[in-house]
Design a protein around this motif. Sequence first.
Motif, PDB file in Angstrom:
ATOM      1  N   SER A  49      -2.437   1.482  -5.526  1.00 18.91           N
ATOM      2  CA  SER A  49      -1.358   2.466  -5.498  1.00 18.91           C
ATOM      3  C   SER A  49      -1.767   3.727  -6.253  1.00 18.91           C
ATOM      4  O   SER A  49      -2.285   3.672  -7.355  1.00 18.91           O
ATOM      5  CB  SER A  49      -0.104   1.859  -6.133  1.00 18.91           C
ATOM      6  OG  SER A  49       0.771   2.891  -6.537  1.00 18.91           O
ATOM      7  N   GLU A  51       0.207   5.870  -7.437  1.00 14.81           N
ATOM      8  CA  GLU A  51       1.214   6.168  -8.433  1.00 14.81           C
ATOM      9  C   GLU A  51       0.877   5.527  -9.780  1.00 14.81           C
ATOM     10  O   GLU A  51       0.896   6.191 -10.810  1.00 14.81           O
ATOM     11  CB  GLU A  51       2.567   5.682  -7.929  1.00 14.81           C
ATOM     12  CG  GLU A  51       3.723   6.444  -8.522  1.00 14.81           C
ATOM     13  CD  GLU A  51       5.056   5.878  -8.077  1.00 14.81           C
ATOM     14  OE1 GLU A  51       5.090   5.038  -7.144  1.00 14.81           O
ATOM     15  OE2 GLU A  51       6.066   6.268  -8.677  1.00 14.81           O
ATOM     16  N   ASP A  52       0.568   4.225  -9.763  1.00 11.22           N
ATOM     17  CA  ASP A  52       0.388   3.526 -11.033  1.00 11.22           C
ATOM     18  C   ASP A  52      -0.903   2.710 -11.097  1.00 11.22           C
ATOM     19  O   ASP A  52      -1.075   1.896 -12.002  1.00 11.22           O
ATOM     20  CB  ASP A  52       1.596   2.616 -11.294  1.00 11.22           C
ATOM     21  CG  ASP A  52       1.807   1.626 -10.149  1.00 11.22           C
ATOM     22  OD1 ASP A  52       0.949   1.553  -9.250  1.00 11.22           O
ATOM     23  OD2 ASP A  52       2.836   0.926 -10.153  1.00 11.22           O
ATOM     24  N   ASN A  53      -1.781   2.904 -10.113  1.00 12.33           N
ATOM     25  CA  ASN A  53      -3.049   2.158 -10.040  1.00 12.33           C
ATOM     26  C   ASN A  53      -2.866   0.650  -9.886  1.00 12.33           C
ATOM     27  O   ASN A  53      -3.812  -0.108 -10.070  1.00 12.33           O
ATOM     28  CB  ASN A  53      -3.930   2.430 -11.263  1.00 12.33           C
ATOM     29  CG  ASN A  53      -4.442   3.854 -11.260  1.00 12.33           C
ATOM     30  OD1 ASN A  53      -4.802   4.384 -10.208  1.00 12.33           O
ATOM     31  ND2 ASN A  53      -4.443   4.486 -12.424  1.00 12.33           N
ATOM     32  N   GLY A  54      -1.647   0.230  -9.583  1.00  9.93           N
ATOM     33  CA  GLY A  54      -1.405  -1.190  -9.356  1.00  9.93           C
ATOM     34  C   GLY A  54      -2.007  -1.637  -8.024  1.00  9.93           C
ATOM     35  O   GLY A  54      -2.279  -0.816  -7.151  1.00  9.93           O
ATOM     36  N   ARG A 249      -4.707  12.321  -3.242  1.00 11.55           N
ATOM     37  CA  ARG A 249      -3.627  12.361  -4.229  1.00 11.55           C
ATOM     38  C   ARG A 249      -2.835  13.662  -4.080  1.00 11.55           C
ATOM     39  O   ARG A 249      -1.610  13.654  -4.060  1.00 11.55           O
ATOM     40  CB  ARG A 249      -4.223  12.252  -5.627  1.00 11.55           C
ATOM     41  CG  ARG A 249      -3.260  11.737  -6.687  1.00 11.55           C
ATOM     42  CD  ARG A 249      -3.878  11.820  -8.056  1.00 11.55           C
ATOM     43  NE  ARG A 249      -5.041  10.970  -8.241  1.00 11.55           N
ATOM     44  CZ  ARG A 249      -4.987   9.679  -8.556  1.00 11.55           C
ATOM     45  NH1 ARG A 249      -3.843   9.095  -8.713  1.00 11.55           N
ATOM     46  NH2 ARG A 249      -6.088   8.973  -8.699  1.00 11.55           N
ATOM     47  N   GLU A 255      -1.437   5.127  -1.048  1.00 10.29           N
ATOM     48  CA  GLU A 255      -2.353   4.077  -1.481  1.00 10.29           C
ATOM     49  C   GLU A 255      -3.754   4.347  -0.954  1.00 10.29           C
ATOM     50  O   GLU A 255      -3.917   5.051   0.044  1.00 10.29           O
ATOM     51  CB  GLU A 255      -1.897   2.702  -0.945  1.00 10.29           C
ATOM     52  CG  GLU A 255      -0.551   2.253  -1.469  1.00 10.29           C
ATOM     53  CD  GLU A 255      -0.002   1.071  -0.674  1.00 10.29           C
ATOM     54  OE1 GLU A 255      -0.796   0.310  -0.076  1.00 10.29           O
ATOM     55  OE2 GLU A 255       1.233   0.921  -0.637  1.00 10.29           O
TER      56      GLU A 255
END
Length: 278
Positions: A49, A51-54, A249, A255
């Motif tokens: 992701s 957004e949060d690197n998850g 980005r 993603e």
Amino acid sequence: AAKDAGRNTFQFYNASFYERVQRRVTLEQELRQALARNELHLAFQPTVSMEDNGVACIEALLRWTSSSGESRFPSEFIPVAEDCGEILPIGRWVLGEACRQARRWHEAGLQFGRIAVNVSPLQLRDPEFGSQVLEACAREQWPTDRLVLEITESALMRDSDVLRNTFALFKTNGITLSIDDFGTGFSNLGYLHRFPLRNLKIDRSFVSRMDTTPNMLELTHAVVSLGHALGLSVVAEGVETENVLQLLRQQGCDEAQGYLFTRPLAADEMATWLAAQA
Ligand code: C2E
Ligand code: MG
Ligand code: MG
Ligand code: MG
């Protein structure tokens, strides 16, 4: 002499054609035994992701080491498996195995969103497919809303009762779809909202050229806008450099997946990779 040359050419062509047929027949025979001989396994590659690197998703990718010890890649054997019908039992195996592995990681306390499985258009045409997917999730105790099926645009091109019934079943059970290699087929954009879609995956051929080829930036930007207009999240595949990641980005891509994060990994390597992310 001209006649001789002609005859030789003809014979040469025949021989190589014969060889190709032979090779193909051998490949089919080996493929039919691959499942029973335990020669298939899965590799796994994460989607991260922005957004949060998850870890939003983990995609299962089929691998085959044939009895001769040769590694074969999907681009070589999936088309053969589709031609000879073997893709149906193989596809069933992939589904079960992917869910089983996802369950194991989950039980080991590893954090990730969903598991994604690539599905052949032929599987989608099988009236049994929908119930097989539900059965696989039930058997492996994997929640249906954490399964994503990756399909290509061409699989959606022809409408049918089977397709509609299958997608209705998916919708009720929270199984979602990803359009793989988006941009390489010809989606009927007006129809896209009919399917239980989760994301568009921008094809690697666009992503990898974003920072070198004129107009590629505009193209990926257009796909991101289109995805968002449809309420979908957009995934870029084949991200190999920090530079391309940065461009994506800026475009609002949701993603990313690619060698920049990791190549496809064996199941135990994936567990180690996931643990290191936490
Ligand atoms: P795909 O679903 O679009 O998968 C992405 C392919 O790109 C994978 O190749 C992956 O290894 C490769 N890749 C990922 N990141 C990068 C990168 O940064 N750079 C480069 N150069 N390549 C990257 P793979 O594993 O050879 O699979 C090829 C295709 O075979 C898949 O494309 C998918 O369409 C098909 N496939 C794989 N497994 C299955 C399966 O279980 N069932 C079906 N029906 N098709 C499958
Ligand atoms: Mg895929
Ligand atoms: Mg793909
Ligand atoms: Mg691709």
